[in-house]
Write a protein that holds these residues in place. Structure first.
Motif, PDB file in Angstrom:
ATOM      1  N   ARG A 200       6.062  -6.941 -41.698  1.00 49.86           N
ATOM      2  CA  ARG A 200       6.818  -8.136 -42.086  1.00 49.86           C
ATOM      3  C   ARG A 200       7.644  -8.619 -40.900  1.00 49.86           C
ATOM      4  O   ARG A 200       8.297  -7.815 -40.216  1.00 49.86           O
ATOM      5  N   ILE A 201       7.648  -9.933 -40.655  1.00 51.74           N
ATOM      6  CA  ILE A 201       8.248 -10.508 -39.454  1.00 51.74           C
ATOM      7  C   ILE A 201       9.587 -11.166 -39.778  1.00 51.74           C
ATOM      8  O   ILE A 201       9.696 -11.965 -40.716  1.00 51.74           O
ATOM      9  N   PHE A 202      10.601 -10.845 -38.971  1.00 50.73           N
ATOM     10  CA  PHE A 202      11.940 -11.402 -39.116  1.00 50.73           C
ATOM     11  C   PHE A 202      12.371 -11.978 -37.768  1.00 50.73           C
ATOM     12  O   PHE A 202      12.786 -11.229 -36.877  1.00 50.73           O
ATOM     13  N   PRO A 203      12.237 -13.294 -37.580  1.00 50.98           N
ATOM     14  CA  PRO A 203      12.528 -13.883 -36.269  1.00 50.98           C
ATOM     15  C   PRO A 203      14.001 -13.826 -35.895  1.00 50.98           C
ATOM     16  O   PRO A 203      14.884 -13.955 -36.749  1.00 50.98           O
ATOM     17  N   MET A 204      14.245 -13.605 -34.618  1.00 53.32           N
ATOM     18  CA  MET A 204      15.591 -13.714 -34.052  1.00 53.32           C
ATOM     19  C   MET A 204      15.817 -15.172 -33.655  1.00 53.32           C
ATOM     20  O   MET A 204      15.009 -16.052 -33.940  1.00 53.32           O
ATOM     21  N   GLU A 205      16.918 -15.413 -32.974  1.00 54.12           N
ATOM     22  CA  GLU A 205      17.172 -16.720 -32.396  1.00 54.12           C
ATOM     23  C   GLU A 205      16.240 -16.937 -31.196  1.00 54.12           C
ATOM     24  O   GLU A 205      15.728 -15.978 -30.603  1.00 54.12           O
ATOM     25  N   THR A 206      16.033 -18.187 -30.827  1.00 51.60           N
ATOM     26  CA  THR A 206      15.141 -18.498 -29.705  1.00 51.60           C
ATOM     27  C   THR A 206      15.853 -18.305 -28.365  1.00 51.60           C
ATOM     28  O   THR A 206      17.080 -18.210 -28.290  1.00 51.60           O
ATOM     29  N   ALA A 207      15.057 -18.250 -27.307  1.00 49.38           N
ATOM     30  CA  ALA A 207      15.592 -18.162 -25.948  1.00 49.38           C
ATOM     31  C   ALA A 207      14.634 -18.880 -25.003  1.00 49.38           C
ATOM     32  O   ALA A 207      13.452 -19.049 -25.309  1.00 49.38           O
ATOM     33  N   ARG A 208      15.172 -19.284 -23.869  1.00 59.89           N
ATOM     34  CA  ARG A 208      14.341 -19.891 -22.831  1.00 59.89           C
ATOM     35  C   ARG A 208      14.654 -19.223 -21.504  1.00 59.89           C
ATOM     36  O   ARG A 208      15.821 -19.139 -21.104  1.00 59.89           O
ATOM     37  N   ILE A 242       5.551 -23.408 -36.164  1.00 61.54           N
ATOM     38  CA  ILE A 242       5.907 -22.048 -35.755  1.00 61.54           C
ATOM     39  C   ILE A 242       5.985 -21.134 -36.974  1.00 61.54           C
ATOM     40  O   ILE A 242       5.514 -19.985 -36.929  1.00 61.54           O
ATOM     41  N   ASP A 243       6.559 -21.638 -38.064  1.00 56.20           N
ATOM     42  CA  ASP A 243       6.614 -20.844 -39.298  1.00 56.20           C
ATOM     43  C   ASP A 243       5.202 -20.461 -39.756  1.00 56.20           C
ATOM     44  O   ASP A 243       4.963 -19.337 -40.220  1.00 56.20           O
ATOM     45  N   LYS A 244       4.259 -21.395 -39.604  1.00 51.89           N
ATOM     46  CA  LYS A 244       2.872 -21.119 -39.992  1.00 51.89           C
ATOM     47  C   LYS A 244       2.262 -20.050 -39.083  1.00 51.89           C
ATOM     48  O   LYS A 244       1.524 -19.173 -39.545  1.00 51.89           O
ATOM     49  N   ILE A 245       2.579 -20.123 -37.782  1.00 48.69           N
ATOM     50  CA  ILE A 245       2.093 -19.105 -36.838  1.00 48.69           C
ATOM     51  C   ILE A 245       2.598 -17.723 -37.242  1.00 48.69           C
ATOM     52  O   ILE A 245       1.826 -16.747 -37.293  1.00 48.69           O
ATOM     53  N   LEU A 246       3.896 -17.615 -37.552  1.00 44.32           N
ATOM     54  CA  LEU A 246       4.457 -16.316 -37.935  1.00 44.32           C
ATOM     55  C   LEU A 246       3.813 -15.802 -39.220  1.00 44.32           C
ATOM     56  O   LEU A 246       3.543 -14.597 -39.351  1.00 44.32           O
ATOM     57  N   ALA A 247       3.564 -16.710 -40.160  1.00 50.17           N
ATOM     58  CA  ALA A 247       2.902 -16.306 -41.409  1.00 50.17           C
ATOM     59  C   ALA A 247       1.493 -15.795 -41.133  1.00 50.17           C
ATOM     60  O   ALA A 247       1.057 -14.785 -41.718  1.00 50.17           O
ATOM     61  N   ASN A 248       0.773 -16.463 -40.237  1.00 52.07           N
ATOM     62  CA  ASN A 248      -0.588 -16.028 -39.900  1.00 52.07           C
ATOM     63  C   ASN A 248      -0.587 -14.678 -39.176  1.00 52.07           C
ATOM     64  O   ASN A 248      -1.500 -13.864 -39.362  1.00 52.07           O
ATOM     65  N   ILE A 249       0.429 -14.456 -38.344  1.00 46.42           N
ATOM     66  CA  ILE A 249       0.538 -13.155 -37.675  1.00 46.42           C
ATOM     67  C   ILE A 249       0.739 -12.062 -38.714  1.00 46.42           C
ATOM     68  O   ILE A 249       0.096 -11.002 -38.662  1.00 46.42           O
ATOM     69  N   GLU A 250       1.638 -12.294 -39.659  1.00 47.10           N
ATOM     70  CA  GLU A 250       1.861 -11.318 -40.733  1.00 47.10           C
ATOM     71  C   GLU A 250       0.569 -10.994 -41.474  1.00 47.10           C
ATOM     72  O   GLU A 250       0.227  -9.827 -41.684  1.00 47.10           O
ATOM     73  N   VAL A 251      -0.158 -12.041 -41.862  1.00 47.65           N
ATOM     74  CA  VAL A 251      -1.423 -11.848 -42.577  1.00 47.65           C
ATOM     75  C   VAL A 251      -2.393 -11.037 -41.719  1.00 47.65           C
ATOM     76  O   VAL A 251      -3.068 -10.120 -42.200  1.00 47.65           O
ATOM     77  N   GLY A 252      -2.437 -11.362 -40.429  1.00 45.39           N
ATOM     78  CA  GLY A 252      -3.326 -10.646 -39.522  1.00 45.39           C
ATOM     79  C   GLY A 252      -2.976  -9.180 -39.387  1.00 45.39           C
ATOM     80  O   GLY A 252      -3.861  -8.312 -39.361  1.00 45.39           O
ATOM     81  N   LEU A 253      -1.682  -8.879 -39.311  1.00 47.52           N
ATOM     82  CA  LEU A 253      -1.263  -7.481 -39.207  1.00 47.52           C
ATOM     83  C   LEU A 253      -1.683  -6.691 -40.439  1.00 47.52           C
ATOM     84  O   LEU A 253      -2.169  -5.558 -40.340  1.00 47.52           O
ATOM     85  N   TYR A 254      -1.498  -7.285 -41.610  1.00 41.40           N
ATOM     86  CA  TYR A 254      -1.917  -6.616 -42.844  1.00 41.40           C
ATOM     87  C   TYR A 254      -3.441  -6.492 -42.911  1.00 41.40           C
ATOM     88  O   TYR A 254      -3.981  -5.422 -43.219  1.00 41.40           O
ATOM     89  N   HIS A 255      -4.131  -7.593 -42.609  1.00 39.57           N
ATOM     90  CA  HIS A 255      -5.588  -7.627 -42.741  1.00 39.57           C
ATOM     91  C   HIS A 255      -6.256  -6.603 -41.825  1.00 39.57           C
ATOM     92  O   HIS A 255      -7.257  -5.974 -42.192  1.00 39.57           O
ATOM     93  N   PHE A 260       2.865  -1.846 -38.150  1.00 38.57           N
ATOM     94  CA  PHE A 260       3.709  -2.356 -37.063  1.00 38.57           C
ATOM     95  C   PHE A 260       5.177  -2.291 -37.469  1.00 38.57           C
ATOM     96  O   PHE A 260       5.598  -2.908 -38.440  1.00 38.57           O
ATOM     97  N   ASN A 261       5.939  -1.534 -36.682  1.00 38.11           N
ATOM     98  CA  ASN A 261       7.393  -1.493 -36.790  1.00 38.11           C
ATOM     99  C   ASN A 261       7.970  -1.612 -35.385  1.00 38.11           C
ATOM    100  O   ASN A 261       7.514  -0.909 -34.478  1.00 38.11           O
ATOM    101  N   GLY A 262       8.956  -2.476 -35.207  1.00 33.24           N
ATOM    102  CA  GLY A 262       9.566  -2.627 -33.887  1.00 33.24           C
ATOM    103  C   GLY A 262       9.846  -4.069 -33.562  1.00 33.24           C
ATOM    104  O   GLY A 262      10.426  -4.811 -34.365  1.00 33.24           O
TER     105      GLY A 262
END
Length: 409
Positions: A200-208, A242-255, A260-262
């Motif tokens: 499960r993905i929990f985004p932090m704040e952004t950085a550049r 970006i929210d959709k990308i994070l959701a797809n990453i989550e689905v991919g990790l499960y699938h 994944f922890n970290g």
């Protein structure tokens, strides 16, 4: 709790600094540490057996891994096999950083926007491919390559020469046996670091961050010579994408049956309203960590234990709304060759993270290309930039080089 931080850079000093603030911590040590971490043990970050022996002997309650090498070597798996709590992804998950072909395949398989690419193991096949490709072109050696395996080629000759260096001269050794050729994307980059708990993905704040060594974003690429957080705000369309990308990453990790922890670092290139994923890293970014952790108001030890126990919620991540800016002092000659063991006098009462320093009984010495990260918090980048430049000018270090435009462009 007894804490062990693994690594020796600015990222590790920032982790050490933040973890030490937790009331849960009774002792903290860094291996091998640097001139800024005040309790060090002389064990290399890739000495898995040595670190394991230390953690077992001293009954370490939580180990936090900074750099990518020990993660890709499987330090998480080894520690867990011995019943130790350690923060970071296992060896399988670390492949998302350890192999560019592995990560690109994951992106494509799970509908995560990324640059078009092809992977080659044969020099001649790669040469034939670049003959029909558009330039600029991005060539990536598959492995970690100490962060230097990505080359942007402006011409066919540059691409041909780069392939010769990788395949014939073995510039990156076995890590260059496989090469990814990738379409160049022209936009602006943003770093998004995320905590990951049981996929499960929990985004932090952004950085550049700023990768070019020279002012005006000129010159060679580096590991990063400055950074600020938050990055410029996204419009609603970019944010939704970006929210959709994070959701797809989550689905991919499960699938794909990851465990994944970290940390997952998502390197984004924003082109118009479309974000593309340039890369994954599976650890805290450097220099992003140096501007994210000062803004994090939550207890980092508590967050890491929530990850361990699969109880993390987005509400556990609380942030200072102010901007954080860092400018990094580097050694003259970096990212090429540079002198080491140059003494410096740091008369500064502000926040400074040590990237490449060591202490003797009498001196503070430079030992890395990136040396010191000066940090400021406030409301506007112009003021923060001026404060940092004023502080850095007072640093007595004959080989100091730094960009005076961090945060301004």
């Amino acid at each position: 709790m007894k804490i062990l931080v693994i690594g020796s850079g600015g990222r590790e000093h920032a982790l050490y600094w933040k973890l030490k603030q937790s009331p849960k911590v009774t002792s903290i040590v860094c291996a091998p540490g640097n001139g800024g971490t005040d309790n060090n043990v002389d064990i290399a970050a890739d000495d898995i057996q040595g670190l394991l022996n230390y953690a077992l002997k001293h009954k370490i309650d939580l180990t936090v891994v900074g750099p990518e090498d020990p993660l890709c070597l499987g330090i998480i798996d080894t520690f867990q096999e011995h019943g130790l709590v350690i923060f970071g992804p296992n060896k399988h998950a670390a492949q998302l950083e350890g192999s560019k072909d592995f990560s690109k395949s994951f992106m494509v398989r799970h509908n995560i926007p990324t640059a078009e690419y092809h992977t080659y193991t044969d020099h001649r096949d790669a040469l034939n491919a670049i003959a029909s490709m558009k330039f600029p072109l991005v060539i990536k050696a598959d492995g970690l390559c100490k962060g230097k395996g990505v080359i942007i080629c402006e011409t066919h000759k540059e691409a041909k020469d780069t392939l010769h260096e990788i395949y014939v001269n073995k510039q990156f050794g076995e890590e260059g046996n496989k090469v990814v050729l990738e379409t160049f994307l022209d936009g602006y980059e943003t770093s998004l670091l995320c905590f990951v708990s049981n996929n499960r993905i929990f985004p932090m704040e952004t950085a550049r961050d700023y990768k070019k060594i020279g002012e005006g974003d000129k010159g060679e690429n580096t590991g990063g010579v400055g950074c600020y957080s938050p990055a410029p705000a996204f419009n609603n369309k970019v944010k939704a994408n970006i929210d959709k990308i994070l959701a797809n990453i989550e689905v991919g990790l499960y699938h794909d049956d990851f465990d994944f922890n970290g940390i997952l670092y998502v390197g984004l290139m924003i082109v118009g309203d479309t974000p593309y994923v340039l890369e994954f890293n599976t650890r805290f970014g450097d220099p992003e960590t140096e501007v994210l952790l000062p803004r994090l108001q939550s207890d980092l030890v508590e967050i890491m234990m929530h990850v361990e126990n699969d109880t993390l919620q987005q509400s556990h991540l609380q942030w200072d709304p102010r901007t954080c800016l860092t400018t990094i002092v580097v050694s003259k000659g970096y990212p090429g060759t540079y002198e080491k063991n140059i003494p410096m006098i740091l008369n500064d009462d502000g926040l400074v993270f040590h990237n490449g320093t060591k202490r003797t009984e009498t001196e503070l010495l430079s030992v890395g290309g990136r040396v010191l990260s000066f940090v400021e918090m406030g409301d506007d980048l112009i003021t923060l930039n001026a404060k940092l430049n004023e502080r850095i000018e007072k640093l007595e270090f004959k080989n100091k080089v730094y960009r005076r435009d961090i945060g301004l462009i």
